[in-house]
Design a protein around this motif. Structure first.
Motif, PDB file in Angstrom:
ATOM      1  N   SER A 191       3.664 -14.325 -11.068  1.00 45.29           N
ATOM      2  CA  SER A 191       4.404 -13.069 -10.902  1.00 45.29           C
ATOM      3  C   SER A 191       4.340 -12.227 -12.169  1.00 45.29           C
ATOM      4  CB  SER A 191       5.864 -13.348 -10.540  1.00 45.29           C
ATOM      5  OG  SER A 191       5.953 -13.932  -9.277  1.00 45.29           O
ATOM      6  N   ILE A 192       4.500 -12.863 -13.310  1.00 46.94           N
ATOM      7  CA  ILE A 192       4.428 -12.134 -14.580  1.00 46.94           C
ATOM      8  C   ILE A 192       3.018 -11.585 -14.793  1.00 46.94           C
ATOM      9  CG2 ILE A 192       4.516 -12.411 -17.099  1.00 46.94           C
ATOM     10  CD1 ILE A 192       6.838 -14.417 -16.595  1.00 46.94           C
ATOM     11  N   SER A 193       2.030 -12.389 -14.485  1.00 47.39           N
ATOM     12  CA  SER A 193       0.636 -11.951 -14.620  1.00 47.39           C
ATOM     13  C   SER A 193       0.347 -10.763 -13.707  1.00 47.39           C
ATOM     14  CB  SER A 193      -0.303 -13.114 -14.293  1.00 47.39           C
ATOM     15  OG  SER A 193      -1.640 -12.704 -14.346  1.00 47.39           O
ATOM     16  N   ASN A 194       0.837 -10.825 -12.471  1.00 51.99           N
ATOM     17  CA  ASN A 194       0.636  -9.717 -11.523  1.00 51.99           C
ATOM     18  C   ASN A 194       1.331  -8.449 -12.005  1.00 51.99           C
ATOM     19  OD1 ASN A 194      -0.863 -11.374  -9.856  1.00 51.99           O
ATOM     20  ND2 ASN A 194       0.851 -11.862  -8.509  1.00 51.99           N
ATOM     21  N   SER A 219       0.814  -1.214   0.000  1.00 55.19           N
ATOM     22  CA  SER A 219       0.000   0.000   0.000  1.00 55.19           C
ATOM     23  C   SER A 219       0.848   1.265   0.000  1.00 55.19           C
ATOM     24  CB  SER A 219      -0.940   0.007   1.210  1.00 55.19           C
ATOM     25  OG  SER A 219      -0.189  -0.010   2.418  1.00 55.19           O
ATOM     26  N   GLN A 220       2.120   1.147   0.381  1.00 61.17           N
ATOM     27  CA  GLN A 220       3.017   2.298   0.411  1.00 61.17           C
ATOM     28  C   GLN A 220       3.949   2.338  -0.802  1.00 61.17           C
ATOM     29  OE1 GLN A 220       5.104   2.330   4.141  1.00 61.17           O
ATOM     30  NE2 GLN A 220       3.237   2.532   5.345  1.00 61.17           N
ATOM     31  N   LYS A 221       3.802   1.389  -1.703  1.00 55.38           N
ATOM     32  CA  LYS A 221       4.670   1.332  -2.877  1.00 55.38           C
ATOM     33  C   LYS A 221       3.973   1.965  -4.072  1.00 55.38           C
ATOM     34  CE  LYS A 221       6.940  -2.994  -1.579  1.00 55.38           C
ATOM     35  NZ  LYS A 221       7.178  -4.392  -1.971  1.00 55.38           N
ATOM     36  N   THR A 222       4.782   2.564  -4.930  1.00 54.11           N
ATOM     37  CA  THR A 222       4.251   3.088  -6.186  1.00 54.11           C
ATOM     38  C   THR A 222       4.039   1.911  -7.136  1.00 54.11           C
ATOM     39  OG1 THR A 222       6.431   3.368  -7.218  1.00 54.11           O
ATOM     40  CG2 THR A 222       5.577   5.229  -5.904  1.00 54.11           C
ATOM     41  N   THR A 223       3.295   2.133  -8.179  1.00 55.03           N
ATOM     42  CA  THR A 223       3.084   1.090  -9.184  1.00 55.03           C
ATOM     43  C   THR A 223       4.416   0.658  -9.779  1.00 55.03           C
ATOM     44  OG1 THR A 223       0.897   1.967  -9.667  1.00 55.03           O
ATOM     45  CG2 THR A 223       1.884   0.529 -11.328  1.00 55.03           C
ATOM     46  N   THR A 224       5.292   1.619 -10.020  1.00 54.05           N
ATOM     47  CA  THR A 224       6.613   1.302 -10.571  1.00 54.05           C
ATOM     48  C   THR A 224       7.393   0.397  -9.624  1.00 54.05           C
ATOM     49  OG1 THR A 224       6.626   3.444 -11.689  1.00 54.05           O
ATOM     50  CG2 THR A 224       8.738   2.308 -11.481  1.00 54.05           C
ATOM     51  N   GLU A 225       7.328   0.677  -8.320  1.00 51.27           N
ATOM     52  CA  GLU A 225       8.016  -0.169  -7.343  1.00 51.27           C
ATOM     53  C   GLU A 225       7.433  -1.584  -7.342  1.00 51.27           C
ATOM     54  OE1 GLU A 225       9.538   2.381  -3.578  1.00 51.27           O
ATOM     55  OE2 GLU A 225       7.375   2.468  -3.924  1.00 51.27           O
ATOM     56  N   ALA A 276       0.874  -3.067 -14.461  1.00 49.32           N
ATOM     57  CA  ALA A 276       1.195  -2.149 -15.557  1.00 49.32           C
ATOM     58  C   ALA A 276      -0.084  -1.662 -16.235  1.00 49.32           C
ATOM     59  CB  ALA A 276       2.112  -2.840 -16.576  1.00 49.32           C
ATOM     60  N   LYS A 277      -1.021  -2.573 -16.455  1.00 46.39           N
ATOM     61  CA  LYS A 277      -2.294  -2.215 -17.085  1.00 46.39           C
ATOM     62  C   LYS A 277      -3.048  -1.187 -16.232  1.00 46.39           C
ATOM     63  CE  LYS A 277      -6.708  -4.186 -18.505  1.00 46.39           C
ATOM     64  NZ  LYS A 277      -7.533  -5.405 -18.517  1.00 46.39           N
ATOM     65  N   GLU A 278      -3.067  -1.419 -14.914  1.00 48.28           N
ATOM     66  CA  GLU A 278      -3.739  -0.511 -14.003  1.00 48.28           C
ATOM     67  C   GLU A 278      -3.075   0.857 -14.009  1.00 48.28           C
ATOM     68  OE1 GLU A 278      -3.788  -2.511 -10.230  1.00 48.28           O
ATOM     69  OE2 GLU A 278      -5.055  -4.107 -10.992  1.00 48.28           O
ATOM     70  N   ALA A 279      -1.757   0.869 -14.099  1.00 45.63           N
ATOM     71  CA  ALA A 279      -1.025   2.140 -14.115  1.00 45.63           C
ATOM     72  C   ALA A 279      -1.334   2.926 -15.385  1.00 45.63           C
ATOM     73  CB  ALA A 279       0.469   1.886 -14.007  1.00 45.63           C
ATOM     74  N   ILE A 280      -1.455   2.225 -16.497  1.00 39.22           N
ATOM     75  CA  ILE A 280      -1.694   2.876 -17.772  1.00 39.22           C
ATOM     76  C   ILE A 280      -3.143   3.354 -17.888  1.00 39.22           C
ATOM     77  CG2 ILE A 280      -1.832   2.488 -20.273  1.00 39.22           C
ATOM     78  CD1 ILE A 280       0.607   0.572 -19.859  1.00 39.22           C
ATOM     79  N   THR A 281      -4.078   2.495 -17.515  1.00 39.96           N
ATOM     80  CA  THR A 281      -5.489   2.839 -17.668  1.00 39.96           C
ATOM     81  C   THR A 281      -6.044   3.636 -16.495  1.00 39.96           C
ATOM     82  OG1 THR A 281      -6.260   0.766 -16.676  1.00 39.96           O
ATOM     83  CG2 THR A 281      -5.922   0.804 -19.081  1.00 39.96           C
ATOM     84  N   GLY A 282      -5.388   3.537 -15.358  1.00 39.83           N
ATOM     85  CA  GLY A 282      -5.850   4.250 -14.160  1.00 39.83           C
ATOM     86  C   GLY A 282      -7.006   3.578 -13.466  1.00 39.83           C
ATOM     87  N   ILE A 325       5.894  -3.169  -9.794  1.00 39.72           N
ATOM     88  CA  ILE A 325       6.292  -3.853 -11.023  1.00 39.72           C
ATOM     89  C   ILE A 325       7.758  -4.272 -10.936  1.00 39.72           C
ATOM     90  CG2 ILE A 325       6.674  -3.582 -13.513  1.00 39.72           C
ATOM     91  CD1 ILE A 325       4.184  -1.711 -13.484  1.00 39.72           C
ATOM     92  N   GLY A 326       8.609  -3.363 -10.470  1.00 39.15           N
ATOM     93  CA  GLY A 326      10.034  -3.673 -10.335  1.00 39.15           C
ATOM     94  C   GLY A 326      10.283  -4.813  -9.364  1.00 39.15           C
ATOM     95  N   ASP A 327       9.585  -4.785  -8.221  1.00 42.08           N
ATOM     96  CA  ASP A 327       9.725  -5.861  -7.244  1.00 42.08           C
ATOM     97  C   ASP A 327       9.310  -7.198  -7.838  1.00 42.08           C
ATOM     98  OD1 ASP A 327      10.525  -3.990  -5.368  1.00 42.08           O
ATOM     99  OD2 ASP A 327       8.692  -4.119  -4.152  1.00 42.08           O
ATOM    100  N   SER A 328       8.189  -7.194  -8.539  1.00 44.24           N
ATOM    101  CA  SER A 328       7.676  -8.431  -9.119  1.00 44.24           C
ATOM    102  C   SER A 328       8.634  -8.990 -10.164  1.00 44.24           C
ATOM    103  CB  SER A 328       6.302  -8.181  -9.736  1.00 44.24           C
ATOM    104  OG  SER A 328       5.810  -9.362 -10.318  1.00 44.24           O
ATOM    105  N   MET A 329       9.126  -8.107 -11.028  1.00 39.71           N
ATOM    106  CA  MET A 329      10.031  -8.559 -12.086  1.00 39.71           C
ATOM    107  C   MET A 329      11.364  -9.053 -11.526  1.00 39.71           C
ATOM    108  SD  MET A 329       9.163  -5.779 -15.037  1.00 39.71           S
ATOM    109  CE  MET A 329      10.217  -6.528 -16.270  1.00 39.71           C
TER     110      MET A 329
END
Length: 97
Positions: free
Chosen positions: A81-84, A21-27, A89-95, A29-33
């Motif tokens: 993990s890839i699916s998540n 909840s305290q991470k950005t979408t970028t964080e 990423a989709k949520e970040a792009i579409t909002g 995605i980076g953590d997952s990858m």
């Protein structure tokens, strides 16, 4: 200390300690990858080619992963993990979720 090309143990711990909840979408995605890559590397690199500290780290994380995944195989864990990451990423792009 982790082996070359592997995620540092202190970074892994920091990723786990910071709530999503305290991470950005970028964080997220980076953590997952990076976690997906690190899990794959742990699975394909033979223990004979790992440092003692990397073997210990993989073993400790493996126990944690097994408890978290409730017996999922490595392939299913990587797929999830890839699916998540893709969903984030989709949520970040579409909002939207």
């Amino acid at each position: 200390m982790s082996d070359f090309g592997r995620k540092d143990f202190t970074e892994q711990m920091g990723d786990k300690l910071k709530p999503d909840s305290q991470k950005t979408t970028t964080e997220k995605i980076g953590d997952s990858m990076s976690s997906t890559y690190d899990r794959a590397a742990a699975a394909v690199v033979p223990d004979s080619q790992k440092s003692t500290s990397q073997k210990m780290g993989d073993s400790m994380r493996g126990s944690s992963d097994n408890a978290e995944e409730n017996g999922k195989g490595v392939v299913q864990s990587v797929t999830d993990s890839i699916s998540n990451a893709a969903q984030s990423a989709k949520e970040a792009i579409t909002g939207r979720k």
